[in-house]
Design an enzyme around this catalytic site. Structure first.
Site, PDB file in Angstrom:
ATOM      1  N   TYR A 174       0.836  -1.198   0.000  1.00  0.00           N
ATOM      2  CA  TYR A 174       0.000   0.000   0.000  1.00  0.00           C
ATOM      3  C   TYR A 174       0.867   1.243   0.000  1.00  0.00           C
ATOM      4  O   TYR A 174       2.067   1.189   0.243  1.00  0.00           O
ATOM      5  CB  TYR A 174      -0.936   0.000   1.213  1.00  0.00           C
ATOM      6  CG  TYR A 174      -0.270   0.310   2.539  1.00  0.00           C
ATOM      7  CD1 TYR A 174      -0.394   1.571   3.118  1.00  0.00           C
ATOM      8  CD2 TYR A 174       0.485  -0.656   3.213  1.00  0.00           C
ATOM      9  CE1 TYR A 174       0.216   1.859   4.341  1.00  0.00           C
ATOM     10  CE2 TYR A 174       1.085  -0.370   4.427  1.00  0.00           C
ATOM     11  CZ  TYR A 174       0.949   0.874   4.987  1.00  0.00           C
ATOM     12  OH  TYR A 174       1.552   1.166   6.184  1.00  0.00           O
ATOM     13  N   ARG A 191       8.400   4.158  -4.709  1.00  0.00           N
ATOM     14  CA  ARG A 191       8.435   3.212  -3.592  1.00  0.00           C
ATOM     15  C   ARG A 191       7.422   2.085  -3.804  1.00  0.00           C
ATOM     16  O   ARG A 191       7.695   0.920  -3.485  1.00  0.00           O
ATOM     17  CB  ARG A 191       8.168   3.930  -2.270  1.00  0.00           C
ATOM     18  CG  ARG A 191       8.362   3.018  -1.055  1.00  0.00           C
ATOM     19  CD  ARG A 191       8.262   3.780   0.241  1.00  0.00           C
ATOM     20  NE  ARG A 191       6.926   4.334   0.458  1.00  0.00           N
ATOM     21  CZ  ARG A 191       6.573   5.052   1.527  1.00  0.00           C
ATOM     22  NH1 ARG A 191       7.469   5.333   2.462  1.00  0.00           N
ATOM     23  NH2 ARG A 191       5.356   5.519   1.654  1.00  0.00           N
ATOM     24  N   ARG A 226      -7.654 -20.401  -2.374  1.00  0.00           N
ATOM     25  CA  ARG A 226      -6.717 -20.246  -1.279  1.00  0.00           C
ATOM     26  C   ARG A 226      -5.625 -21.317  -1.325  1.00  0.00           C
ATOM     27  O   ARG A 226      -5.883 -22.502  -1.204  1.00  0.00           O
ATOM     28  CB  ARG A 226      -7.440 -20.285   0.068  1.00  0.00           C
ATOM     29  CG  ARG A 226      -6.534 -19.893   1.236  1.00  0.00           C
ATOM     30  CD  ARG A 226      -7.288 -19.901   2.567  1.00  0.00           C
ATOM     31  NE  ARG A 226      -6.482 -19.294   3.624  1.00  0.00           N
ATOM     32  CZ  ARG A 226      -5.493 -19.903   4.273  1.00  0.00           C
ATOM     33  NH1 ARG A 226      -5.193 -21.166   3.975  1.00  0.00           N
ATOM     34  NH2 ARG A 226      -4.814 -19.282   5.218  1.00  0.00           N
ATOM     35  N   HIS A 271      -1.153 -21.252  -0.314  1.00  0.00           N
ATOM     36  CA  HIS A 271      -0.071 -20.384   0.099  1.00  0.00           C
ATOM     37  C   HIS A 271       0.837 -19.982  -1.066  1.00  0.00           C
ATOM     38  O   HIS A 271       1.320 -18.849  -1.108  1.00  0.00           O
ATOM     39  CB  HIS A 271       0.766 -21.052   1.195  1.00  0.00           C
ATOM     40  CG  HIS A 271       0.108 -21.049   2.535  1.00  0.00           C
ATOM     41  ND1 HIS A 271      -1.006 -21.794   2.818  1.00  0.00           N
ATOM     42  CD2 HIS A 271       0.416 -20.381   3.673  1.00  0.00           C
ATOM     43  CE1 HIS A 271      -1.363 -21.598   4.078  1.00  0.00           C
ATOM     44  NE2 HIS A 271      -0.515 -20.738   4.626  1.00  0.00           N
ATOM     45  N   LYS A 291       6.544  -1.925   1.964  1.00  0.00           N
ATOM     46  CA  LYS A 291       5.337  -1.344   2.541  1.00  0.00           C
ATOM     47  C   LYS A 291       4.173  -2.324   2.372  1.00  0.00           C
ATOM     48  O   LYS A 291       3.234  -2.111   1.588  1.00  0.00           O
ATOM     49  CB  LYS A 291       5.022   0.019   1.925  1.00  0.00           C
ATOM     50  CG  LYS A 291       4.124   0.887   2.800  1.00  0.00           C
ATOM     51  CD  LYS A 291       4.100   2.322   2.327  1.00  0.00           C
ATOM     52  CE  LYS A 291       3.137   3.174   3.113  1.00  0.00           C
ATOM     53  NZ  LYS A 291       3.515   3.352   4.530  1.00  0.00           N
ATOM     54  N   GLU A 349      11.624   2.386  14.488  1.00  0.00           N
ATOM     55  CA  GLU A 349      10.708   3.400  13.968  1.00  0.00           C
ATOM     56  C   GLU A 349       9.401   3.321  14.735  1.00  0.00           C
ATOM     57  O   GLU A 349       9.229   2.481  15.621  1.00  0.00           O
ATOM     58  CB  GLU A 349      10.461   3.185  12.478  1.00  0.00           C
ATOM     59  CG  GLU A 349       9.824   1.841  12.145  1.00  0.00           C
ATOM     60  CD  GLU A 349       9.682   1.604  10.649  1.00  0.00           C
ATOM     61  OE1 GLU A 349       9.751   2.585   9.880  1.00  0.00           O
ATOM     62  OE2 GLU A 349       9.481   0.435  10.258  1.00  0.00           O
ATOM     63  N   LEU A 381      10.931   1.391   7.339  1.00  0.00           N
ATOM     64  CA  LEU A 381      10.386   1.825   6.065  1.00  0.00           C
ATOM     65  C   LEU A 381      11.012   3.177   5.721  1.00  0.00           C
ATOM     66  O   LEU A 381      11.038   4.085   6.562  1.00  0.00           O
ATOM     67  CB  LEU A 381       8.870   1.964   6.141  1.00  0.00           C
ATOM     68  CG  LEU A 381       8.197   2.416   4.848  1.00  0.00           C
ATOM     69  CD1 LEU A 381       8.235   1.312   3.810  1.00  0.00           C
ATOM     70  CD2 LEU A 381       6.758   2.852   5.112  1.00  0.00           C
TER      71      LEU A 381
END
Length: 285
Positions: A33, A52, A100, A102, A149, A182, A207
């Protein structure tokens, strides 16, 4: 006015904006995101956010769902439809919808994309900056690639909740060596007694914040001295100032850490100057 979201090619009222139950973002946190500030109806640092985003997608081997130029059009349109003057636009891209399993889904599975936007309270943000915030420390129990991110933010959620339950605004993660990495949703900074600004180097433990990057430019212009290194909780408690940076908050002074005042317990001059000059160096498109 009903808020509008963009979901996989359609602009929809928020109440109708849904994703498939087998979307891998929902089932595996398999996505990334970005959050971009909107100022005066325009995106702030769009280019840096898109760079990014491309890096995060590349690290997870998720293809870009559209060109960067087309994605920029979507971001601005969502901000416009939601009449955002000062606020944020949120972008999420996942590996897509598949049975579904993995392992990665079959080749050709299309990534899913969601974009939302909302106004923030500018007066409340300015008051927060004027008053400063309290921060608590928590052990850093996240995975080792927080430079990506990713939407996998459960440790961050628990850290933020721990802060709120202690009457604080933010939590700082602390690694096994007793050094701050952070915040749960921000980068962490201190100003030493001799006026040097310290923030952790942009490695895989943090990040690399876009706001952090712009603040480095502001510092250079103001002639401030930087040390990119990890600092301890003890150093932070003895610092002259401390502050956090993020896209939704810009620069916010930290006045208390684990219940102890930072400096004289009031927002510092350096944090205030960085906040004041920030948008002179950000890219507003």
């Amino acid at each position: 006015m009903s808020r509008i979201a963009y979901v996989n090619g359609r602009y929809l009222p928020l109440r109708d904006a849904t994703v498939n139950v087998e979307d891998r973002g929902y089932q595996f946190s398999d996505g990334v995101y970005e959050v971009c500030e909107v100022r005066g109806g325009r995106l702030v640092d769009e280019r840096r956010h898109m760079e990014r985003l491309a890096r995060s997608l590349g690290e997870l081997r998720i293809p870009m769902p559209m060109s960067g130029k087309a994605l920029g059009v979507v971001l601005r349109e969502v901000a416009r439809r939601n009449r955002v003057d000062w606020g944020i636009v949120y972008l999420q891209i996942t590996r897509g919808v598949s049975r579904r399993d993995h392992a990665f889904p079959p080749p050709g599975t299309r990534p899913s994309i969601v974009v939302t936007a909302r106004n923030l309270d500018l007066a409340a943000a300015e008051k927060l900056a004027a008053d400063g915030i309290a921060v608590v420390t928590v052990p850093d129990n996240r995975w080792e690639r927080v430079d990506i991110k990713s939407v996998s933010l459960l440790p961050n959620v628990l850290a933020k909740q721990a802060a709120r339950e202690q009457g604080a605004r933010e939590a700082w993660f602390v690694d096994e060596d007793g050094k701050v990495t952070e915040g749960s949703s921000s980068n962490a900074w201190i100003v030493t007694r001799d006026g040097k600004l310290v923030t952790r180097q942009a490695d895989q433990a943090i990040l690399k914040g876009i706001t952090r990057t712009v603040v480095l430019d502001v510092m250079k212009a103001q002639g401030l001295e930087l040390e990119e290194r990890a600092f301890t909780v003890g150093e932070a408690q003895e610092a002259r100032e401390a502050f956090i940076t993020s896209a939704s908050q810009i620069v916010i002074p930290v006045v208390r850490l684990d219940g102890r005042p930072i400096g004289n317990g009031a927002p510092g001059l350096i944090a205030g100057a960085l906040r004041r000059d920030f948008h002179r160096y950000a890219e507003v498109g």
